[in-house]
Design a protein around this motif. Structure first.
Motif, PDB file in Angstrom:
ATOM      1  N   LEU A 272       5.156   6.376  -2.818  1.00  0.00           N
ATOM      2  CA  LEU A 272       3.985   5.484  -3.616  1.00  0.00           C
ATOM      3  C   LEU A 272       2.864   5.283  -2.548  1.00  0.00           C
ATOM      4  N   PHE A 273       1.747   5.670  -2.916  1.00  0.00           N
ATOM      5  CA  PHE A 273       0.538   4.969  -2.205  1.00  0.00           C
ATOM      6  C   PHE A 273      -0.476   4.412  -3.185  1.00  0.00           C
ATOM      7  N   ASN A 274      -0.500   2.975  -2.829  1.00  0.00           N
ATOM      8  CA  ASN A 274      -1.402   2.264  -3.970  1.00  0.00           C
ATOM      9  C   ASN A 274      -0.851   2.317  -5.294  1.00  0.00           C
ATOM     10  N   GLY A 275       0.325   2.387  -5.361  1.00  0.00           N
ATOM     11  CA  GLY A 275       1.004   2.392  -6.826  1.00  0.00           C
ATOM     12  C   GLY A 275       1.118   3.793  -7.400  1.00  0.00           C
ATOM     13  N   LYS A 276       0.672   4.795  -6.761  1.00  0.00           N
ATOM     14  CA  LYS A 276       0.529   6.245  -7.330  1.00  0.00           C
ATOM     15  C   LYS A 276       1.480   7.298  -6.648  1.00  0.00           C
ATOM     16  N   ASP A 277       2.497   7.824  -7.616  1.00  0.00           N
ATOM     17  CA  ASP A 277       3.417   8.749  -6.820  1.00  0.00           C
ATOM     18  C   ASP A 277       2.805   9.824  -6.293  1.00  0.00           C
TER      19      ASP A 277
ATOM     20  N   GLN B 145      -6.317  11.080  -1.494  1.00  0.00           N
ATOM     21  CA  GLN B 145      -6.220   9.763  -1.851  1.00  0.00           C
ATOM     22  C   GLN B 145      -6.511   8.497  -1.021  1.00  0.00           C
ATOM     23  N   GLY B 146      -6.637   8.940   0.436  1.00  0.00           N
ATOM     24  CA  GLY B 146      -7.099   8.233   1.515  1.00  0.00           C
ATOM     25  C   GLY B 146      -6.046   8.021   2.501  1.00  0.00           C
ATOM     26  N   ILE B 147      -5.279   9.025   2.680  1.00  0.00           N
ATOM     27  CA  ILE B 147      -4.501   8.995   3.868  1.00  0.00           C
ATOM     28  C   ILE B 147      -4.837  10.067   4.796  1.00  0.00           C
TER      29      ILE B 147
ATOM     30  N   LEU C 219      -5.345   4.382   5.152  1.00  0.00           N
ATOM     31  CA  LEU C 219      -3.922   4.527   5.850  1.00  0.00           C
ATOM     32  C   LEU C 219      -4.231   5.723   6.814  1.00  0.00           C
ATOM     33  N   LEU C 220      -3.967   5.301   8.090  1.00  0.00           N
ATOM     34  CA  LEU C 220      -4.055   6.374   9.246  1.00  0.00           C
ATOM     35  C   LEU C 220      -2.559   6.418   9.637  1.00  0.00           C
ATOM     36  N   LEU C 221      -2.410   7.803   9.815  1.00  0.00           N
ATOM     37  CA  LEU C 221      -0.798   8.057  10.496  1.00  0.00           C
ATOM     38  C   LEU C 221      -1.087   8.799  11.814  1.00  0.00           C
ATOM     39  N   LEU C 222      -0.703   8.292  12.792  1.00  0.00           N
ATOM     40  CA  LEU C 222      -0.866   8.680  14.339  1.00  0.00           C
ATOM     41  C   LEU C 222       0.683   9.162  14.596  1.00  0.00           C
ATOM     42  N   ASP C 223       0.492  10.481  14.931  1.00  0.00           N
ATOM     43  CA  ASP C 223       2.063  11.082  15.511  1.00  0.00           C
ATOM     44  C   ASP C 223       1.823  11.188  16.951  1.00  0.00           C
ATOM     45  N   GLU C 224       2.698  10.335  17.837  1.00  0.00           N
ATOM     46  CA  GLU C 224       2.714  10.346  19.234  1.00  0.00           C
ATOM     47  C   GLU C 224       1.174  10.612  20.099  1.00  0.00           C
ATOM     48  N   PRO C 225       0.512   9.352  19.637  1.00  0.00           N
ATOM     49  CA  PRO C 225      -0.784   9.557  20.094  1.00  0.00           C
ATOM     50  C   PRO C 225      -1.129   9.578  21.685  1.00  0.00           C
TER      51      PRO C 225
ATOM     52  N   MET D 293       1.004  -1.203   0.018  1.00  0.00           N
ATOM     53  CA  MET D 293      -0.054  -0.115   0.123  1.00  0.00           C
ATOM     54  C   MET D 293       0.869   1.268   0.028  1.00  0.00           C
ATOM     55  N   LEU D 294       1.878   1.305   0.967  1.00  0.00           N
ATOM     56  CA  LEU D 294       2.630   2.419   1.000  1.00  0.00           C
ATOM     57  C   LEU D 294       4.086   2.099   0.845  1.00  0.00           C
ATOM     58  N   GLN D 295       4.771   2.755  -0.033  1.00  0.00           N
ATOM     59  CA  GLN D 295       6.301   2.669  -0.161  1.00  0.00           C
ATOM     60  C   GLN D 295       6.963   3.877  -0.184  1.00  0.00           C
TER      61      GLN D 295
END
Length: 233
Positions: free
Chosen positions: A59-64, A76-78, A154-160, A1-3
């Motif tokens: 890359l997210f789901n293959g898209k730059d 895009q869904g992040i 995709l969910l990003l949590l910074d120091e939750p 999913m994420l690269q």
């Protein structure tokens, strides 16, 4: 999913990320570990375009998405829950949820204000209270719930868990565990114990570079790596 491939990110002339590469498969929960200043938060901010990488590729789901604006990346869904939460202090809990609502084309909505308030009774009790009058733990729960209103893949949590009472930390852990059935998660945390309890894999950063990666199970018993990269100097 994420690269994330060999990204280099700067603050002015300060070279914060010096070739970071990580990847996530759909459905994984992965944590970023490291001492203060290692580059954990900057990695998340680079993924969402807050501090764009000058070199490398994301890359997210293959898209730059490396050169996209933050709002385009969000669409895009992040989703990102920043370290300082950034709730809208003058809006109520319910209004914070409503203003964040976004349904991506072709996506079957899973989250609504009603479902959020049903699944998180703490927020339901506070639905009409201004977010600026909430405790830190309550604001953190609201920030996570608000991010779900964008239907993130995709969910990003910074120091939750930063600055939160143990009872709230326990609730955040339960929330991460509950979301892993529907959402891929990448989070940072200062607590190695918490991170390895709720993540499947971990990357360790030091001075803007990935210096180690392992499954959480392998890292739990790796005393040498803990002392080298994670202990307080």
């Amino acid at each position: 999913m994420l690269q994330v491939n060999d990204i280099h990110t700067y603050y002015g002339e300060s070279h914060a990320l010096q070739g970071v590469s990580i990847e996530l498969k759909a459905g994984e929960t992965v944590c970023l570990l490291g001492r203060n200043g290692a580059g954990k938060s900057t990695t998340l901010k680079s993924i969402v375009g807050w501090t764009p990488a000058r070199r490398g590729q994301i890359l997210f789901n293959g898209k730059d998405i490396t050169r996209l604006a933050p709002y385009q990346i969000a669409r895009q869904g992040i989703g990102l829950v920043p370290e300082d939460r950034r709730v809208f202090a003058s809006l109520t809990v319910k209004e914070n949820l409503e203003v964040a609502r976004y349904i991506r084309p072709g996506v079957q909505p899973k989250w609504s204000v009603e479902r959020i308030l049903d699944e998180y009774p703490m927020l339901a009790e506070l639905a009409n209270r201004d977010a600026g009058n909430l405790s830190g733990g309550q604001q953190q729960m609201l920030a996570v719930a608000r991010s779900l209103m964008c239907e993130p893949e995709l969910l990003l949590l910074d120091e939750p868990n930063e600055g939160l009472a143990p009872v709230i930390v326990k609730q955040i852990g339960a929330l991460i565990d509950a979301l892993r059935d529907t959402t891929t998660i990448l989070f940072t945390d200062q607590s190695v114990h918490f991170a390895l309890q709720h993540a499947e894999r971990a990357y360790i950063l030091e001075k803007g570079r990935v210096v180690h990666s392992a499954t959480s199970q392998d890292l739990k018993d790796d005393v040498e790596t803990h002392q080298r990269y994670l202990s307080v100097a």
